[in-house]
Design an enzyme around this catalytic site. Structure first.
Site, PDB file in Angstrom:
ATOM      1  N   GLU A  10      -3.714   5.582  12.202  1.00  0.00           N
ATOM      2  CA  GLU A  10      -2.766   5.921  11.137  1.00  0.00           C
ATOM      3  C   GLU A  10      -3.512   6.085   9.808  1.00  0.00           C
ATOM      4  O   GLU A  10      -4.439   5.329   9.519  1.00  0.00           O
ATOM      5  CB  GLU A  10      -1.755   4.770  11.040  1.00  0.00           C
ATOM      6  CG  GLU A  10      -0.724   4.926   9.938  1.00  0.00           C
ATOM      7  CD  GLU A  10       0.208   3.700   9.906  1.00  0.00           C
ATOM      8  OE1 GLU A  10       0.405   3.038  10.950  1.00  0.00           O
ATOM      9  OE2 GLU A  10       0.720   3.392   8.816  1.00  0.00           O
ATOM     10  N   LYS A  37       6.254  -0.554  14.686  1.00  0.00           N
ATOM     11  CA  LYS A  37       5.222  -1.342  14.036  1.00  0.00           C
ATOM     12  C   LYS A  37       5.942  -2.408  13.238  1.00  0.00           C
ATOM     13  O   LYS A  37       6.630  -2.110  12.265  1.00  0.00           O
ATOM     14  CB  LYS A  37       4.451  -0.408  13.092  1.00  0.00           C
ATOM     15  CG  LYS A  37       2.989  -0.709  12.994  1.00  0.00           C
ATOM     16  CD  LYS A  37       2.273   0.314  12.154  1.00  0.00           C
ATOM     17  CE  LYS A  37       2.453   0.046  10.682  1.00  0.00           C
ATOM     18  NZ  LYS A  37       1.354   0.606   9.845  1.00  0.00           N
ATOM     19  N   GLU A  78       1.322  -9.484   7.013  1.00  0.00           N
ATOM     20  CA  GLU A  78       2.067  -9.049   8.196  1.00  0.00           C
ATOM     21  C   GLU A  78       1.864  -9.985   9.378  1.00  0.00           C
ATOM     22  O   GLU A  78       2.110  -9.628  10.528  1.00  0.00           O
ATOM     23  CB  GLU A  78       1.702  -7.600   8.539  1.00  0.00           C
ATOM     24  CG  GLU A  78       2.110  -6.656   7.403  1.00  0.00           C
ATOM     25  CD  GLU A  78       2.029  -5.181   7.737  1.00  0.00           C
ATOM     26  OE1 GLU A  78       1.450  -4.820   8.783  1.00  0.00           O
ATOM     27  OE2 GLU A  78       2.563  -4.385   6.949  1.00  0.00           O
ATOM     28  N   SER A 110       0.867  -1.182   0.000  1.00  0.00           N
ATOM     29  CA  SER A 110       0.000   0.000   0.000  1.00  0.00           C
ATOM     30  C   SER A 110       0.903   1.232   0.000  1.00  0.00           C
ATOM     31  O   SER A 110       0.914   2.033   0.917  1.00  0.00           O
ATOM     32  CB  SER A 110      -0.917  -0.004   1.223  1.00  0.00           C
ATOM     33  OG  SER A 110      -0.174   0.127   2.411  1.00  0.00           O
ATOM     34  N   HIS A 122       8.118  -1.366   9.750  1.00  0.00           N
ATOM     35  CA  HIS A 122       8.474  -2.328   8.693  1.00  0.00           C
ATOM     36  C   HIS A 122       7.656  -2.024   7.440  1.00  0.00           C
ATOM     37  O   HIS A 122       6.891  -1.061   7.407  1.00  0.00           O
ATOM     38  CB  HIS A 122       8.156  -3.743   9.189  1.00  0.00           C
ATOM     39  CG  HIS A 122       6.679  -3.966   9.423  1.00  0.00           C
ATOM     40  ND1 HIS A 122       6.103  -5.199   9.552  1.00  0.00           N
ATOM     41  CD2 HIS A 122       5.642  -3.078   9.543  1.00  0.00           C
ATOM     42  CE1 HIS A 122       4.796  -5.076   9.741  1.00  0.00           C
ATOM     43  NE2 HIS A 122       4.492  -3.809   9.744  1.00  0.00           N
ATOM     44  N   ARG A 123       7.778  -2.868   6.408  1.00  0.00           N
ATOM     45  CA  ARG A 123       6.891  -2.851   5.258  1.00  0.00           C
ATOM     46  C   ARG A 123       6.144  -4.180   5.201  1.00  0.00           C
ATOM     47  O   ARG A 123       6.542  -5.148   5.851  1.00  0.00           O
ATOM     48  CB  ARG A 123       7.678  -2.683   3.940  1.00  0.00           C
ATOM     49  CG  ARG A 123       8.447  -1.410   3.799  1.00  0.00           C
ATOM     50  CD  ARG A 123       7.654  -0.151   4.046  1.00  0.00           C
ATOM     51  NE  ARG A 123       6.467   0.033   3.242  1.00  0.00           N
ATOM     52  CZ  ARG A 123       6.288   0.993   2.336  1.00  0.00           C
ATOM     53  NH1 ARG A 123       7.276   1.839   2.109  1.00  0.00           N
ATOM     54  NH2 ARG A 123       5.141   1.130   1.693  1.00  0.00           N
ATOM     55  N   SER A 124       5.107  -4.231   4.394  1.00  0.00           N
ATOM     56  CA  SER A 124       4.372  -5.500   4.300  1.00  0.00           C
ATOM     57  C   SER A 124       5.226  -6.584   3.624  1.00  0.00           C
ATOM     58  O   SER A 124       5.060  -7.765   3.896  1.00  0.00           O
ATOM     59  CB  SER A 124       3.047  -5.299   3.578  1.00  0.00           C
ATOM     60  OG  SER A 124       3.243  -4.641   2.346  1.00  0.00           O
ATOM     61  N   ASP A 126      -4.452   1.111  11.472  1.00  0.00           N
ATOM     62  CA  ASP A 126      -3.995   1.813  10.273  1.00  0.00           C
ATOM     63  C   ASP A 126      -5.084   1.653   9.235  1.00  0.00           C
ATOM     64  O   ASP A 126      -5.274   0.568   8.684  1.00  0.00           O
ATOM     65  CB  ASP A 126      -2.677   1.199   9.770  1.00  0.00           C
ATOM     66  CG  ASP A 126      -2.177   1.869   8.490  1.00  0.00           C
ATOM     67  OD1 ASP A 126      -2.797   2.867   8.051  1.00  0.00           O
ATOM     68  OD2 ASP A 126      -1.165   1.396   7.941  1.00  0.00           O
ATOM     69  N   ASP A 132       1.400   8.270   7.518  1.00  0.00           N
ATOM     70  CA  ASP A 132       2.290   7.307   6.841  1.00  0.00           C
ATOM     71  C   ASP A 132       2.349   7.689   5.359  1.00  0.00           C
ATOM     72  O   ASP A 132       3.262   8.415   4.950  1.00  0.00           O
ATOM     73  CB  ASP A 132       1.736   5.890   7.049  1.00  0.00           C
ATOM     74  CG  ASP A 132       2.435   4.852   6.183  1.00  0.00           C
ATOM     75  OD1 ASP A 132       3.524   5.140   5.665  1.00  0.00           O
ATOM     76  OD2 ASP A 132       1.908   3.724   6.018  1.00  0.00           O
ATOM     77  N   GLN A 140      -6.781  -1.567   7.054  1.00  0.00           N
ATOM     78  CA  GLN A 140      -5.679  -2.451   6.680  1.00  0.00           C
ATOM     79  C   GLN A 140      -5.058  -3.191   7.869  1.00  0.00           C
ATOM     80  O   GLN A 140      -4.648  -4.338   7.764  1.00  0.00           O
ATOM     81  CB  GLN A 140      -4.615  -1.616   5.971  1.00  0.00           C
ATOM     82  CG  GLN A 140      -3.376  -2.342   5.540  1.00  0.00           C
ATOM     83  CD  GLN A 140      -2.413  -1.404   4.826  1.00  0.00           C
ATOM     84  OE1 GLN A 140      -2.614  -1.070   3.666  1.00  0.00           O
ATOM     85  NE2 GLN A 140      -1.393  -0.949   5.517  1.00  0.00           N
ATOM     86  N   GLU A 141      -4.980  -2.509   9.030  1.00  0.00           N
ATOM     87  CA  GLU A 141      -4.280  -3.113  10.160  1.00  0.00           C
ATOM     88  C   GLU A 141      -4.991  -2.829  11.478  1.00  0.00           C
ATOM     89  O   GLU A 141      -5.180  -1.661  11.833  1.00  0.00           O
ATOM     90  CB  GLU A 141      -2.855  -2.544  10.253  1.00  0.00           C
ATOM     91  CG  GLU A 141      -2.082  -2.727   8.968  1.00  0.00           C
ATOM     92  CD  GLU A 141      -0.733  -2.018   8.966  1.00  0.00           C
ATOM     93  OE1 GLU A 141      -0.308  -1.528  10.028  1.00  0.00           O
ATOM     94  OE2 GLU A 141      -0.124  -1.961   7.889  1.00  0.00           O
ATOM     95  N   HIS A 143      -3.507  -6.062   2.225  1.00  0.00           N
ATOM     96  CA  HIS A 143      -2.597  -7.060   2.798  1.00  0.00           C
ATOM     97  C   HIS A 143      -3.245  -8.435   2.974  1.00  0.00           C
ATOM     98  O   HIS A 143      -2.611  -9.366   3.463  1.00  0.00           O
ATOM     99  CB  HIS A 143      -2.078  -6.594   4.166  1.00  0.00           C
ATOM    100  CG  HIS A 143      -1.155  -5.421   4.066  1.00  0.00           C
ATOM    101  ND1 HIS A 143      -0.747  -4.697   5.150  1.00  0.00           N
ATOM    102  CD2 HIS A 143      -0.556  -4.848   2.994  1.00  0.00           C
ATOM    103  CE1 HIS A 143       0.055  -3.728   4.751  1.00  0.00           C
ATOM    104  NE2 HIS A 143       0.177  -3.790   3.452  1.00  0.00           N
ATOM    105  N   LYS A 167       9.483   4.908   7.643  1.00  0.00           N
ATOM    106  CA  LYS A 167       9.852   3.713   6.872  1.00  0.00           C
ATOM    107  C   LYS A 167      11.078   4.060   6.049  1.00  0.00           C
ATOM    108  O   LYS A 167      11.026   4.954   5.198  1.00  0.00           O
ATOM    109  CB  LYS A 167       8.718   3.334   5.926  1.00  0.00           C
ATOM    110  CG  LYS A 167       7.463   2.787   6.607  1.00  0.00           C
ATOM    111  CD  LYS A 167       6.331   2.743   5.596  1.00  0.00           C
ATOM    112  CE  LYS A 167       5.155   1.900   6.085  1.00  0.00           C
ATOM    113  NZ  LYS A 167       3.970   2.110   5.208  1.00  0.00           N
TER     114      LYS A 167
HETATM  115  P1  PGA Z   1       2.891  -1.307   3.193  1.00  0.00           P
HETATM  116  O1  PGA Z   1       1.961  -1.262   4.475  1.00  0.00           O
HETATM  117  O2  PGA Z   1       4.239  -1.733   3.620  1.00  0.00           O
HETATM  118  O3  PGA Z   1       2.187  -2.295   2.295  1.00  0.00           O
HETATM  119  O4  PGA Z   1       2.879   0.090   2.609  1.00  0.00           O
HETATM  120  C1  PGA Z   1       2.365  -0.797   5.702  1.00  0.00           C
HETATM  121  C2  PGA Z   1       1.599   0.410   6.158  1.00  0.00           C
HETATM  122  O5  PGA Z   1       0.741   0.942   5.427  1.00  0.00           O
HETATM  123  O6  PGA Z   1       1.833   0.879   7.259  1.00  0.00           O
HETATM  124 ZN    ZN Z   2       0.314   2.633   6.971  1.00  0.00          ZN
END
Ligand code: PGA
Ligand code: ZN
Length: 413
Positions: free
Chosen positions: A286, A389, A208, A41, A366-368, A245, A313, A167-168, A159, A338
């Site tokens: 987020e 995270k 994740e 994302s 981190h990243r996904s 998030d 983010d 998403q999270e 994800h 990131k």
């Molecule tokens: P991404 O997701 O690594 O796929 O961008 C992580 C996030 O959105 O925090």
């Molecule tokens: Zn994010």
């Protein structure tokens, strides 16, 4: 001490996509390797990930050109510089690339070198990575604080195929010791598995490491987490809080938000969030709104910013220019960091230091798509980040970071 050689190779990330690993070798033969993560994302304002585009290899996602850039162009530009001078090395690469988003050499190529050099500098000095980063960038703090993990135990959005807009869904254990926060997280993760099984949900995990159940609504995910917290013997709002998030850029359509089957305005979505804060002990949201919805973000910050963390983010993409815009407009009060959004360690630290100067909360992320590289754990400790995270309590590319943090706590803190 100078860099004698840079070796780059194509490896796989946790989704089975190619990414880049770089080994930096010092004149004295010491060497260190770093690996680069990759998002799904991704924000539109992120630095550019260079992919080969050769459809005969990995469907075009290979990184052999990025590897070649490391060994040839980048090596020539940095070989005479001091390994200890991270800023000079990163600036030389930025200059050599010459583009705003590192699209010429590839942010993946540049970052791999940047992080490998950081690791090498720590080795050469005979200190831990977090120590070397703290010293190198002159952070004034003398004590090390371990971050509070935001653990993503239900995966939605892009994800997972769970159908959830958000998403999270994350738990944030509040225990004194980091290792106890990890234990609480793991216990709640296991309790959640039992609960989902009883609901006849699938308990396979998303990118994740969190579960990806097909729940009827976003709120049903929050309900399941609350139940898991209680079942594991913890008190919501005291021992454990909740964060999420939304990654709202992903469900932003023509100025509105496609959420739980309805089209909502920013104001309506903010009202939904508002109602959840007390009910679910939410401490952080987020990307609650889309990455270029600055007006919406201003409203969001005015209405909820005094009560919880509002984290940018995709909004800030670890970029000091975007963060400064946010500061100037009174938008958000926290930043997700990131390393590959911006592409060098130095620029990452610049974003962190700007955030700290304006009292924005720092969350290292981190990243996904991840690897076994644990640099972000050391980065979080180096800068005394309040939060980290790094996913759920499964999948080794996630757990590796928790294990590294626990090692740091065990040996140092
Ligand atoms: P991404 O997701 O690594 O796929 O961008 C992580 C996030 O959105 O925090
Ligand atoms: Zn994010």
């Amino acid at each position: 001490m100078k860099i004698q050689k840079l070796q780059a190779r194509e490896i796989l990330d946790s989704r089975g996509n190619p990414t880049i690993a770089v080994r930096a070798v010092a004149e004295n033969g010491f060497n260190a390797e770093a690996m680069v993560p990759s998002g799904a994302s991704t924000g539109v304002h992120e630095a550019h990930e260079l992919r080969d585009g050769d459809k005969n290899r990995y469907g075009g996602t290979g990184v052999l050109t990025a590897c070649k850039n490391v060994e040839e162009l980048i090596f020539s530009a940095v070989k005479d510089l001091d390994i200890m001078n991270q800023r000079a090395i990163d600036e030389a690469m930025i200059l050599l690339d010459g583009t705003e988003n590192k699209s010429k050499l590839g942010a993946n190529a540049i970052l791999a070198v940047s992080l490998a050099v950081a690791r090498l500098a720590a080795q050469v000095q005979g200190v831990e990575l977090y120590e070397s980063i703290r010293r190198g960038f002159r952070f004034s703090a003398s004590e090390y604080r371990l971050p509070y993990p935001m653990m993503n135990i239900i995966n939605g959005g892009v994800h997972a195929d769970s159908g959830l807009d958000i998403q999270e869904f994350m738990i944030v254990p509040q225990q004194q010791q980091l290792s106890e926060r990890v234990r609480a997280g793991a216990e709640i993760f296991h309790a959640l598995k039992d609960i989902l099984k009883k609901q006849k949900q699938v308990v396979s995990v998303g990118d994740e490491g969190g579960f990806a159940p097909h729940l009827r609504s976003n709120e049903a995910a929050l309900e399941a987490i609350v139940e898991a917290v209680t079942q594991a013997g913890y008190t919501l709002g005291q021992d454990v809080c909740i964060a999420f998030d939304a990654a709202a850029s992903e469900f932003f359509r023509d100025g509105q938000y496609a959420f739980d089957g309805k089209m909502l305005t920013a104001q309506e979505l903010i009202a939904v969030y508002d109602a959840w804060i007390e009910k679910y002990a939410i401490i952080s949201i987020e990307d609650g709104l889309a990455e270029d919805d600055w007006d919406g973000w201003q409203m969001l910050t005015k209405q909820l910013g005094g009560r919880i963390r509002l984290v940018g983010d995709d909004l800030f993409v670890t970029n000091v220019k975007r963060l400064q815009q946010g500061i100037d407009r009174g938008v958000a009060n926290a930043i997700l960091i990131k390393v590959n959004q911006i592409g060098t360690l130095t620029e990452t630290i610049d974003a962190i230091q700007l955030a700290q100067q304006y009292k924005y909360t720092v969350i290292i992320s981190h990243r996904s798509g991840e690897t076994e590289d644990t640099t972000i754990a050391d980065l979080a400790v180096a800068v005394n980040a309040e939060y980290i995270k790094t996913g759920s309590l499964s999948r080794s590319e996630r757990v590796a970071k928790y294990n590294r943090l626990m090692a740091i706590e065990h040996y140092v803190a």
